[in-house]
Motif scaffolding. Structure first.
Motif, mmCIF file in Angstrom:
data_model
loop_
_atom_site.group_PDB
_atom_site.id
_atom_site.type_symbol
_atom_site.label_atom_id
_atom_site.label_comp_id
_atom_site.label_asym_id
_atom_site.label_seq_id
_atom_site.Cartn_x
_atom_site.Cartn_y
_atom_site.Cartn_z
ATOM 1 N N THR A 261 0.045 8.571 -5.835
ATOM 2 C CA THR A 261 -0.983 7.534 -5.824
ATOM 3 C C THR A 261 -2.319 8.102 -6.290
ATOM 4 O O THR A 261 -2.764 9.133 -5.783
ATOM 5 C CB THR A 261 -1.157 6.949 -4.413
ATOM 6 N N ILE B 89 -5.548 3.205 -5.694
ATOM 7 C CA ILE B 89 -6.300 2.527 -4.651
ATOM 8 C C ILE B 89 -7.707 3.120 -4.554
ATOM 9 O O ILE B 89 -7.935 4.274 -4.925
ATOM 10 C CB ILE B 89 -5.622 2.631 -3.271
ATOM 11 N N ALA C 54 1.535 1.775 -3.754
ATOM 12 C CA ALA C 54 0.480 1.481 -4.725
ATOM 13 C C ALA C 54 0.229 2.682 -5.619
ATOM 14 O O ALA C 54 0.281 3.828 -5.182
ATOM 15 C CB ALA C 54 -0.808 1.104 -3.992
ATOM 16 N N ALA D 50 -8.206 -1.070 -9.640
ATOM 17 C CA ALA D 50 -7.368 -0.662 -8.521
ATOM 18 C C ALA D 50 -6.455 -1.798 -8.075
ATOM 19 O O ALA D 50 -6.745 -2.978 -8.302
ATOM 20 C CB ALA D 50 -8.242 -0.213 -7.345
ATOM 21 N N GLU D 51 -5.366 -1.435 -7.420
ATOM 22 C CA GLU D 51 -4.444 -2.441 -6.892
ATOM 23 C C GLU D 51 -4.871 -2.938 -5.521
ATOM 24 O O GLU D 51 -4.434 -4.002 -5.080
ATOM 25 C CB GLU D 51 -3.032 -1.858 -6.819
ATOM 26 N N ALA D 52 -5.711 -2.162 -4.839
ATOM 27 C CA ALA D 52 -6.190 -2.579 -3.526
ATOM 28 C C ALA D 52 -7.418 -1.768 -3.150
ATOM 29 O O ALA D 52 -7.664 -0.673 -3.678
ATOM 30 C CB ALA D 52 -5.107 -2.415 -2.464
ATOM 31 N N LEU E 199 0.822 -1.212 0.000
ATOM 32 C CA LEU E 199 0.000 0.000 0.000
ATOM 33 C C LEU E 199 0.858 1.264 0.000
ATOM 34 O O LEU E 199 0.432 2.308 -0.482
ATOM 35 C CB LEU E 199 -0.935 0.009 1.211
#
Length: 384
Positions: free
Chosen positions: A57, A21, A18, A176-178, A15
């Protein structure tokens, strides 16, 4: 800005770096003791997200709070149960909420945008494509999109149910990545924290939660979720390729640094189309189609479309395009899908081939009952 990998994070430490997100915050985290939206809480969250945005981000914020913001101006003391009153409160409160976010992010030189979504916007192909393009363009401009369900127009039948589930779908929409789910609880515990329960730092599969009692919405009366919906949303995301973190808004800064806070849900599956995620987890099923053994095998194992010849019974009242469940003769749910015929049209078609139906009724009856592209196969452990 760093180039997006397009891959989900493998650990919470990721995170910290990232590139994109989705963060969701609940009403309970934004509401003051006296009612309405707490400016202190909202500004504090905006400060944390602005810092991450400044570091490169891309942040998409899914924010509850519109109904809560509209209660006081309408003279309401609690969240109303009646849908029309909720819609009125959301209509009044959404503008107030966005005004506060605009001021809070403007201090950091960041522009925000309002994105109101209904389920239709994510499950209909043309709407989904438009929503995806709009979000990408906003992010290209350096904007922080602030997403909420369009409560003013959403009906019971097409609502997401809460913004936790909406956030899981938005995470897929923007690749999204997370997903980070914030509330007033710092983590998932293996029982009531007041009874000395232990924090659960990591969930690697649904089996890890089989013995855990998960709480519902609290007594404050301003939200619709509680820990249960956050776990459901995190599981939806993780089971389809996007890891999720569940923690408190107070821990937001530490969480985004990758610190060991909250509960991390490891990604366990592959990314899926949003429409199928909605169909599997959120759709309000309006009817049931009973399949013969051959159709159960064709749909469940060979991933084929459902044809009229394989249907031996129906129940419920539905129109073409509505969600239905497909069950075996013993009642086991095999799949869910969007049906191509109404409950009035289907009965005379049961057990008959599309060739004979087309010859007797016209070419419009040559199509499948549920097309494979509008179908998601289930099993007792969840979505395959």
């Amino acid at each position: 800005m760093s180039e997006r990998s397009g891959r989900p994070l493998t650990t919470r430490a990721g995170l910290a770096t990232a590139s994109r997100i989705v963060v969701k915050v609940g009403s309970s985290s934004l509401t003051s003791v006296s009612g309405g939206i707490s400016d202190t809480a909202l500004v504090g969250l905006a400060d944390v997200l602005a810092e991450r945005r400044a570091s490169g981000t891309e942040v998409i914020l899914v924010s509850s709070g519109a109904i809560a913001a509209g209660l006081a101006p309408l003279g309401l003391r609690r969240r109303p149960a009646q849908l029309s009153t909720q819609q009125a409160a959301a209509s009044v409160g959404q503008g107030l909420l966005m005004a506060q976010y605009s001021r809070a992010f403007a201090v950091h030189g960041i522009t925000v945008s309002q994105v109101l979504l209904t389920a239709d916007d994510l499950i209909r192909r043309s709407h989904h494509a438009n929503a995806h393009r709009a979000m990408e363009r906003l992010l290209n401009f350096g904007v922080v999109p602030i997403v909420n369900e369009n409560d003013t127009v959403a009906s019971h039948e097409i609502r997401f149910g809460d913004n936790d589930r909406l956030a899981a779908l938005v995470a897929h929409l923007v690749k999204a990545e997370a997903l980070v789910l914030l509330s007033d609880v710092d983590s998932l515990y293996d029982g009531p924290p007041s009874d000395g329960a232990r924090r659960i730092p990591l969930v690697e599969s649904p089996a890890d939660l089989e013995s855990v009692t998960i709480g519902r919405a609290g007594a404050a009366g301003v939200g619709t979720g509680g820990m249960l919906t956050k776990v459901e949303a995190a599981t939806i995301a993780a089971s389809s390729g996007i890891p999720a973190l569940v923690t408190s808004t107070a821990n937001a800064s530490a969480a985004l640094r990758g610190d060991d806070v909250g509960t991390w849900f490891t990604a366990t599956g592959k990314r899926q189309p949003i429409r199928l995620l909605w169909l599997a987890h959120l759709a309000r099923v309006l009817g049931t189609l009973v399949l013969d053994d051959g159709a159960v095998q064709a749909v469940g194992e060979r991933r084929r479309s459902l044809l009229p010849a394989g249907v031996v019974g129906i129940s419920g009242v539905f129109e073409a395009g509505d969600p239905v469940q497909l069950v075996s003769g013993d009642g086991t749910v095999v799949a869910r899908g969007l049906v191509n015929y109404s409950s009035v049209e289907l009965p005379p078609m049961l057990g008959r081939s599309t060739h004979h139906l087309a010859a007797e009724l016209g070419s419009g009856y040559e199509r499948s009952v549920v097309h494979v592209n509008d179908l998601v196969v289930l099993h007792p452990a969840g979505v395959i």
